[in-house]
Design an enzyme around this catalytic site. Structure first.
Site, PDB file in Angstrom:
ATOM      1  N   ASP A 125       0.863  -1.188   0.000  1.00  0.00           N
ATOM      2  CA  ASP A 125       0.000   0.000   0.000  1.00  0.00           C
ATOM      3  C   ASP A 125       0.894   1.232   0.000  1.00  0.00           C
ATOM      4  O   ASP A 125       1.986   1.221   0.571  1.00  0.00           O
ATOM      5  CB  ASP A 125      -0.897   0.025   1.240  1.00  0.00           C
ATOM      6  CG  ASP A 125      -2.022  -0.994   1.186  1.00  0.00           C
ATOM      7  OD1 ASP A 125      -2.440  -1.371   0.086  1.00  0.00           O
ATOM      8  OD2 ASP A 125      -2.496  -1.391   2.261  1.00  0.00           O
ATOM      9  N   ASP A 139      -7.034  -1.542  -4.438  1.00  0.00           N
ATOM     10  CA  ASP A 139      -8.065  -1.190  -3.456  1.00  0.00           C
ATOM     11  C   ASP A 139      -9.042  -0.172  -4.036  1.00  0.00           C
ATOM     12  O   ASP A 139     -10.261  -0.290  -3.857  1.00  0.00           O
ATOM     13  CB  ASP A 139      -7.438  -0.604  -2.192  1.00  0.00           C
ATOM     14  CG  ASP A 139      -6.529  -1.568  -1.468  1.00  0.00           C
ATOM     15  OD1 ASP A 139      -6.717  -2.799  -1.597  1.00  0.00           O
ATOM     16  OD2 ASP A 139      -5.613  -1.083  -0.764  1.00  0.00           O
TER      17      ASP A 139
END
Length: 157
Positions: A125, A139
């Site tokens: 991330d 995401d």
């Protein structure tokens, strides 16, 4: 007058759209994650207002829930991708095909991290708004696809 062959051709075309969108999401997701791994190893990069790029590794689910359950999460993700592929074969509209492609691509992008990258099953991330949990392209695609499915289902009523 349409024939059964026309219906089969339309289903193949829509499935092709699902797979094309999913493939594009996976490519963009994996390229941006590779760039993040390279560019952010020395620390975050501030871009604009609260937006910064900040490298983290999420071994759990969305919002870092379920940490320490990486094996179970990976098995569930494989089952999810299989289910999404089955559901994608039944898509009936171009909008739903695009939404399914976003969801499938996001799921496959994060699953690729868990299976292929050497981070102990963690997902890379890097998009950090500083007021929302850190996320990645996969995401965002998953979230946008899910919202699009809901919006399209409301518009049919």
């Amino acid at each position: 007058m349409s024939t059964p062959a026309d219906g089969a051709d339309r289903r193949r075309s829509l499935l092709g759209r699902v797979l094309a969108v999913a493939g594009a999401v996976v490519v963009v997701d994996q390229v941006t994650k590779s760039l993040a791994l390279s560019a952010l190893r020395d620390g975050p990069i501030h871009l604009l207002w609260t937006l910064r790029l900040n490298l983290t590794f999420n071994s759990g689910l969305a919002f870092s829930q379920g940490r320490g359950m990486t094996g179970l999460i990976t098995i569930a993700a494989v089952a999810l991708v299989a289910g999404l592929l089955w559901w994608a074969r039944q898509v009936t509209t171009p909008g739903l095909a695009a939404a399914m492609g976003l969801i499938l691509g996001g799921a496959c992008g994060n699953l690729a991290d868990r299976l292929v990258r050497g981070h102990g099953g963690a997902v890379v991330d890097f998009v950090d708004l500083q007021w929302w949990p850190i996320f990645n392209v996969a995401d965002a695609a998953l979230s946008c696809g899910a919202v699009l499915v809901v919006v399209l289902s409301w518009s049919k009523r």
